[in-house]
Design an enzyme around this catalytic site. Structure first.
Site, PDB file in Angstrom:
ATOM      1  N   GLY A  67      44.264  -8.785 -11.503  1.00  0.00           N
ATOM      2  CA  GLY A  67      44.762  -7.630 -10.764  1.00  0.00           C
ATOM      3  C   GLY A  67      45.004  -6.457 -11.698  1.00  0.00           C
ATOM      4  CB  CYS A  68      45.112  -2.830 -11.052  1.00  0.00           C
ATOM      5  SG  CYS A  68      46.079  -2.815  -9.526  1.00  0.00           S
ATOM      6  CE1 TYR A  69      51.052  -0.963 -10.340  1.00  0.00           C
ATOM      7  CE2 TYR A  69      50.969  -2.374  -8.413  1.00  0.00           C
ATOM      8  CZ  TYR A  69      51.177  -1.133  -8.971  1.00  0.00           C
ATOM      9  OH  TYR A  69      51.520  -0.079  -8.169  1.00  0.00           O
TER      10      TYR A  69
END
Lengths: 356, 356, 356, 356
Positions: D148-150
């Site tokens: 995921g990005c985070y």
């Protein structure tokens, strides 16, 4: 490898040149100068270039410039005209991204730029670097005047109409809009985000320097005997960083006998069919600036709006979008460099736009 | 106290009406309806109204509407024409913020809005609520068509020129730009911030519904025998939330004998000297949308750009800015309400713009 | 009517004071000074005030200030400490919106603000104008230090937790984010829209002036014998104009025996039940800065996130939003003025937020 | 040439994959599918790809996918787990940019994603594609779960601290901020520019799906016997399009005996010295999201803020920035592809950030 220097690389056209040239496979960056930042690592000043650019800013009078094949001036107006002559003398070719060599008439230039021209004799030699008009002159050019951002967007939009004589040149309107990077990297309160964000306005309505530049370009392509160009040019500031959109209005000359939108569409498609950096979009398209962001492209669409009575001449609309820092500045400068040095015109300019 | 209802208060014109009416000292809010949110606390839906608005959304057919003195429709096009007749029948006055009653010609309306008109007989009764043109008709009006946002900005800019016959009505250009709230609160991908942020484009170039609305207004104020209005109208989307800027182009009619910018400045100042919501700025001004943000004001500037040859008629430029949700929608509706009910025209409309 | 002066009204806190005071029914604006713009019409400098403000900027040393009941300093840090003493001497009360009188410890102040304090003797008299803490001291105050923007948002969020002793004061984290107007109206390249737009960053991570200000406020409300406050404070710049959001982290002290989110919710609701400018939102709310834009409100929400093991103490999160120019500056100054002069606390502060 | 397919290419990760893969010299794009747009020219849907992408969208079940060497899933959560097994069966390798294969615990996955997992047996085989942790496993991987990005931004920031045991894993705070493109291309009113522009807020404070993903990554690199990870994770929405900034807080474990900022700086520099996509900036740096925009880079800075008493353990701050669509999605997927197919890790990922 072309040995390249950049004079004045701390502004937006300078940093954009760096972005393009650092990834250009035929270019060796020799010197990047800055009066204010001389001695500082370029990648310290531009953290985005960490790990990519090993240079330090050289002083403005660095002798390295004389050893270059080509020097770009990304300086404020009035600098290149002072420094370019010595470089040319030394056999270095020059592309000026400022306005110093854009107008062929020194007096007109002085009246708009508020200073005397330092080398008016060079004005006739300088090639106006809009490849879609002056491609043939670029291979031999010593000195290239890179066009202004608005003039690029506006000229490419009007060109087919003026060349063909389809429209009345006596009532042209260019309503143009630019992101704030077009104003450069100047510490002015008027450019603070708290001032220009979430707001929109026209500026320089009474007169703007790019108006005579556009007129000069259009006049040069008019058919013999055509009436004088009269252009109303109104720039606006858009609360975004990059991009120019020009909405152009012209009235079809009834005597030209144009038969509807298809003929106009063909006119544009034919004119630009061999141009790799001009994209004529299909009827009904709405070119948006983000579709060319970061690229050297100009996208165009031509429309004849409805609800127009034909008997007195129809008004047509051309939309033209570019990235002001690429096709409107650094990218077009690289395109000109490629042509001057016999490289494929698109070398180093194959970026795709980021969407979103 | 005026007993007021709002039909459809979950969109942007609805929420703006709430902002204005909750602080209007002569208004009692009786009912605020929403099909989708009926039963929910208004302040839960709009957290900005916590502690200020004690109402719940009523269902769309709430009988409370019949007990109002005035009902605002802040609904999509096509709703008010279905529901207003019964309210009028019941003695309730109506202001429609949508387009249902703006055009006097039902057929023209149908062609632009894509549906048959449900009560064409009411079109001639409806007062077009642009107070600067129709103030006298408002006190007696049962049904008011609140003008569109673009038509407000454009009509106020062209009015003095058309009324005076100073310009050629056969070649008008309105290049208009709006913040994204003008598109309403619709769940469309095309309105996502990631789509419209940091980009700029024209849209509906081939034709837009506000074009006939503007033409209708301008035709009504033309001197007898004047040539037909021809207006090219191109809207654009600005990456900001609120605000409209209209840049208007017209050609001075040489036969009108206008003597320069001062005469035009006087024309505008005289026309609007008694208008509290129209501000004619001095020569050289650059009206910006933020200077009217949150207010009911329209600010105007008129300019004759230089570099224009006079012999074929000069092109002049009018800049006009409004807040699309206030003077372009909810604020003008409140202004109309004030006039309908005999209140001071500016009651509840004294907000100052936020800068920055 | 309170006779009011503003020293230094060309920045953002100054213009916001003008917006509020020009519509405050108990205030008469006597003098608005500016070193740089003396003699210029205020409404020429701020076109948004055309037709509303008849004043010209007075010189910085205008004798009119001495005839005021109250003078606001909206000047850079270090100005009020030079000029306020003479005004106080003359019987004029003073509210300083800069930092000169915020810290009670002159040495600490000097170390953070990089200059010696000009009147350290006044520091103990100055009332720190956070009404939610120091309301009782305001009616009698001659000199009020208006709190910083971040300290207002952070202190209001931590207050109930520190006063109650529910959390460990030795590990507080305040991750705060501000719109760019918080940096003031300074001509710095780092604040240009092309620099701060479409980007996000932390700044002053190593240390920021507002950290000691917050600690001073929190220390003053700790229960006797509580451990020392340790606050990690990291500010960030948001690409928007107005608004502060503070996300606060603290660890529940296991010995305090707090029983879940309901008890915390009650703690906050009870603490602020009589505060008209602090809104404790329901569990599950997500306060957004636009819900307080243009208003004097602070909205709070408190949450105990899931996925936290309880045995070592749970981390709780407080969200706090204000408009940095209103509750974080000019609005709070007006609130303080109202209290100093015995007016209803909310006079002139009833604005609703614009949404959108 | 690697024969590549993309399933679901009309969203933001899909369009970003197109941007990267169309310029990747070792990739041949075979099929780009879309349920909704099947049959439409990709360059009609994405005008930015006019002249570059000759493909049409294929239907979701296109047999061409089976002839690919690698298929990327750029689909909503829950799609890849249904369609990937058949492709794997057919010998096609798979990179899923959604969350289907990120958590190794099927039950935990179900509780956060609200559906049963369709192929829990594949979870243990799937390689979590964070090359800085799992590089060795990628060449042999059939199935890669793209992070995921985070989690990418947070894990890279915490990694050196957790691996070294320098900080107390029982009180980690990740205050993360993302541009709106992180929410995907969904037609939701909450993502309209008029809703999220000029505002800032936290969301999902009570719990967010990326929290367990980060904890899983950090747990896997803890020294033996280290205390349990406790992470408070609060995401925020920034009014910009691209970019994530994570500000991370941790408390130095006094028993680790860390001697000041230099040792931390070395820890980070040593950990990432061979990582071409992680840039540890010098002490005092303020990484901004625009410095990595459009690139696959993560830039980090580590700071020990002043005004912290040492005796109870100091709090340190790590700043981490990435482009959520590149290193946080499509770029990292290409990096993983390069490693899976034995190419140089950075192939096709040499873009420089645009500044401005």
């Amino acid at each position: 490898m072309i040995r390249v220097g950049i004079v004045g690389a701390t502004g937006y056209t300078g940093s954009e040149l760096l972005r393009l040239l650092l990834r250009h496979r035929e270019v060796e960056l020799i010197a990047v100068t800055s009066r204010a930042e001389a001695g500082r690592a370029v990648s310290d000043y531009f953290p985005a270039l960490r790990g990519v650019c090993p240079l330090e800013f050289a002083p403005a009078d660095s002798p390295l410039l004389n050893s270059c094949d080509l020097v770009f001036f990304a300086t404020p107006n009035g600098t290149a005209m002072l420094e370019a002559p010595a470089l040319l003398e030394a056999g270095v070719r020059v592309i000026d991204l400022a306005a110093d060599f854009r107008l062929r008439d020194a007096e007109l230039w002085s009246s708009w730029y508020g200073m005397a021209h330092a080398c008016p004799d060079l004005l006739s030699e300088a090639v106006y670097g809009l490849p879609e008009v002056n491609r043939a002159a670029l291979p031999g050019a010593r000195l290239v005047a890179n066009p202004g951002c608005y003039p690029t967007a506006v000229a490419l939009g009007f060109l087919p109409l003026i060349e063909s004589g389809f429209v009345d040149p006596g009532f042209l309107v260019a309503d143009v809009k630019s992101g704030v990077s077009g104003a450069g990297r100047q510490a002015k309160t008027g450019l603070l985000m708290a001032e220009v964000g979430e707001s929109f306005k026209a500026y320089s309505v009474a007169g703007h320097r790019h108006q005579p530049e556009i007129c000069q370009t259009l006049r040069a392509v008019q058919p013999k005997g055509a009436p004088a160009i009269q252009l109303t040019f109104v720039p606006h500031l858009v609360p975004m960083i990059r991009g120019i959109e020009a909405t152009l209005y012209a009235r079809l000359d009834p005597s030209a006998g144009v038969q509807g939108a298809e003929q106009l569409q063909s006119l544009f498609e034919d004119r630009y069919q061999n141009e790799s950096f001009v994209d004529v979009m299909p009827q009904g398209s709405a070119p948006e600036t983000r579709s060319v962001r970061g690229t050297n492209l100009c996208r165009l669409a031509v429309t004849v709006p409805m609800a127009q009575a034909a008997e007195r001449g129809q008004t047509l609309v051309v939309q033209s979008v570019i990235d002001n820092l690429v096709k409107g500045a650094a990218g077009q400068a690289v395109q000109n460099m490629n042509l001057m040095f016999g490289l494929a015109e698109g070398t180093g300019l194959s970026h795709l736009a980021w969407v979103p």
